[in-house]
Design an enzyme around this catalytic site. Structure first.
Site, PDB file in Angstrom:
ATOM      1  N   LYS A 279       9.930 -16.366  -9.591  1.00 11.37           N
ATOM      2  CA  LYS A 279       9.800 -14.881  -9.420  1.00 11.37           C
ATOM      3  C   LYS A 279      10.988 -14.555 -10.456  1.00 11.37           C
ATOM      4  O   LYS A 279      12.064 -15.234 -10.592  1.00 11.37           O
ATOM      5  CB  LYS A 279      10.419 -14.553  -8.083  1.00 11.37           C
TER       6      LYS A 279
ATOM      7  N   SER B 136      -4.719  -5.944 -10.618  1.00 11.76           N
ATOM      8  CA  SER B 136      -5.463  -6.869  -9.863  1.00 11.76           C
ATOM      9  C   SER B 136      -5.732  -6.393  -8.334  1.00 11.76           C
ATOM     10  O   SER B 136      -6.262  -7.122  -7.528  1.00 11.76           O
ATOM     11  CB  SER B 136      -4.077  -7.852  -9.669  1.00 11.76           C
TER      12      SER B 136
ATOM     13  N   THR C  28      -7.462  -8.417  -5.228  1.00 16.18           N
ATOM     14  CA  THR C  28      -6.678  -8.420  -3.846  1.00 16.18           C
ATOM     15  C   THR C  28      -7.628  -8.010  -2.768  1.00 16.18           C
ATOM     16  O   THR C  28      -7.778  -8.765  -1.533  1.00 16.18           O
ATOM     17  CB  THR C  28      -5.235  -7.748  -3.901  1.00 16.18           C
TER      18      THR C  28
ATOM     19  N   GLY D  68      -2.038   2.160   5.554  1.00 15.02           N
ATOM     20  CA  GLY D  68      -1.535   2.165   4.236  1.00 15.02           C
ATOM     21  C   GLY D  68      -2.827   2.235   3.145  1.00 15.02           C
ATOM     22  O   GLY D  68      -3.586   1.324   3.291  1.00 15.02           O
TER      23      GLY D  68
ATOM     24  N   GLY E 203      -5.251  -1.040  -0.195  1.00 15.40           N
ATOM     25  CA  GLY E 203      -5.696  -0.273   1.058  1.00 15.40           C
ATOM     26  C   GLY E 203      -6.971   0.747   0.649  1.00 15.40           C
ATOM     27  O   GLY E 203      -7.878   0.468   1.516  1.00 15.40           O
TER      28      GLY E 203
ATOM     29  N   ASP F 101      -1.569   6.814   6.545  1.00 14.40           N
ATOM     30  CA  ASP F 101      -0.391   6.266   5.427  1.00 14.40           C
ATOM     31  C   ASP F 101       0.618   7.333   5.579  1.00 14.40           C
ATOM     32  O   ASP F 101       0.476   8.462   6.179  1.00 14.40           O
ATOM     33  CB  ASP F 101      -1.246   6.457   4.113  1.00 14.40           C
TER      34      ASP F 101
ATOM     35  N   ASN G  35       2.506  -7.653   2.021  1.00 13.03           N
ATOM     36  CA  ASN G  35       3.133  -9.159   2.076  1.00 13.03           C
ATOM     37  C   ASN G  35       4.488  -9.320   3.195  1.00 13.03           C
ATOM     38  O   ASN G  35       4.872  -8.218   3.525  1.00 13.03           O
ATOM     39  CB  ASN G  35       3.896  -9.145   0.851  1.00 13.03           C
TER      40      ASN G  35
END
Length: 339
Positions: A71, A141, A145, A175, A180, A196, A253
């Site tokens: 990271k 991406s 996902t 979200g 989402g 949201d 996450n």
């Protein structure tokens, strides 16, 4: 500390503290996103880098990628105002630091960064992924996902309800950001409610036939599956008793505030699919294409395999009486140990 290598360096141009934490290269080159965020102290950014890089080792291992975890975290002062020039200077400093690691670690987007930023970092190092397609990368991406999330949802529904037909289920999408929104579109035909924090997302929800509700009502909705697709830390000792869903699976996450919350969900009979498996589609696709140099078809197969991976975790958990979170930890630890 069980990390292989951690370096914090003040950028030559930006004068900002940049940390790269490499947790493990046991399975291959470390990979993980570049986070640019405000912290009370630069040491808090180092702590975050240590935590996130270790999680990336588990994420890559569970996904079956021949990669380890790393990271990048840039600690911004709380009141820092970054101009376009200052941002470019910082991104080039990040690229220089990554280049100095000689291929041990490659970075991609995370909180505070995106594909365009990866293109600037890529001016200083080849060890970067998710650059725009115009710059030779695999681009945003988020769609991949979301594709992984759909594979995970089918696995969860098959395990919990005996069938993977999502159109037969009621779901709540909490979200409607980039991921989402893709998930919402892919769920067309199911009974969907959505929320949201940005009221401007209401038109998006109604466009895809979802019923718009408040975030709190979405969290506690009486549905088959709750799909957390916003920030983490949503599932806590305070929120778990208010849930009325049968299962939870989403791309957000760090959904659990602390690991023990997995046990609270288990006690309530709520099936929680570990986010470390559900959210991996974007990482899998980008690294497969740009770091492993696989074909689009091979990368797509890896993303689709999220469903089989999650099925295995849920079967292990059910067969041994442990939580899916514990099953995920065991799988990751085993794959890191034997690499």
């Amino acid at each position: 500390m069980n990390h292989e290598h951690v370096v914090t360096q003040r950028g030559r141009r930006s004068r900002l503290p940049i940390t790269v934490a490499i947790h493990s290269t046991a399975r291959g080159r470390a990979a993980g996103g570049c986070r640019i965020a405000a912290y009370p102290h630069w040491r808090d950014g180092v702590t975050d880098a240590l935590r996130l890089s270790q999680a990336m080792s588990g994420k890559c291992a569970i996904a079956g990628l021949p990669l380890g975890g790393g990271k990048t975290v840039v600690s911004l002062p709380l009141s820092y105002d970054m101009s376009t020039t200052a941002r470019r200077d910082l991104l080039q400093d990040i690229g220089d630091l990554i280049a100095s690691l000689h291929g041990a670690y490659a970075t991609g987007p995370d909180v505070g960064t995106g594909p365009d930023d990866m293109a600037v970092i890529g001016e200083r190092t080849d060890y970067v992924f998710c650059r725009p397609e115009s710059a030779g990368g695999s681009g945003d991406s988020s769609l991949h996902t979301a594709t992984g999330v759909l594979a995970a949802l089918r696995a969860v529904c098959a395990h919990r309800f005996g069938g993977d037909d999502l159109s037969a289920r009621s779901v709540a999408v909490l979200g409607l950001g980039r991921v989402g929104a893709h998930v919402l579109r892919m769920l067309a035909g199911a009974r969907v409610i959505a929320a949201d924090v940005d009221p401007g997302r209401r038109d998006l929800a109604t466009r895809y036939g979802a019923t718009w509700v408040s975030p709190q009502d979405c969290l506690t909705a009486d549905v088959d599956v709750l799909i957390p697709a916003a920030l983490g830390g949503l599932l806590t000792a305070a929120t778990v008793p208010t849930l009325r869903c049968a299962a939870i699976a989403g791309p957000a996450n760090n959904q659990l505030d602390v690991p023990a919350t997995a046990g609270l969900l288990h006690e309530r009979g709520i099936l929680w699919a570990p986010d470390i498996a559900v959210s991996a589609g974007g990482l899998i696709h980008a690294t497969a294409r740009e770091l492993l140099h696989e074909t689009p078809e091979q990368a797509a197969q890896r993303v689709a395999a999220i469903g089989a991976t999650l099925t295995g975790l849920l079967d292990t958990a059910a067969g041994t009486g442990i939580t899916p979170a514990a099953a995920a930890d065991q799988l990751a630890a085993g794959r890191l140990l034997v690499s």
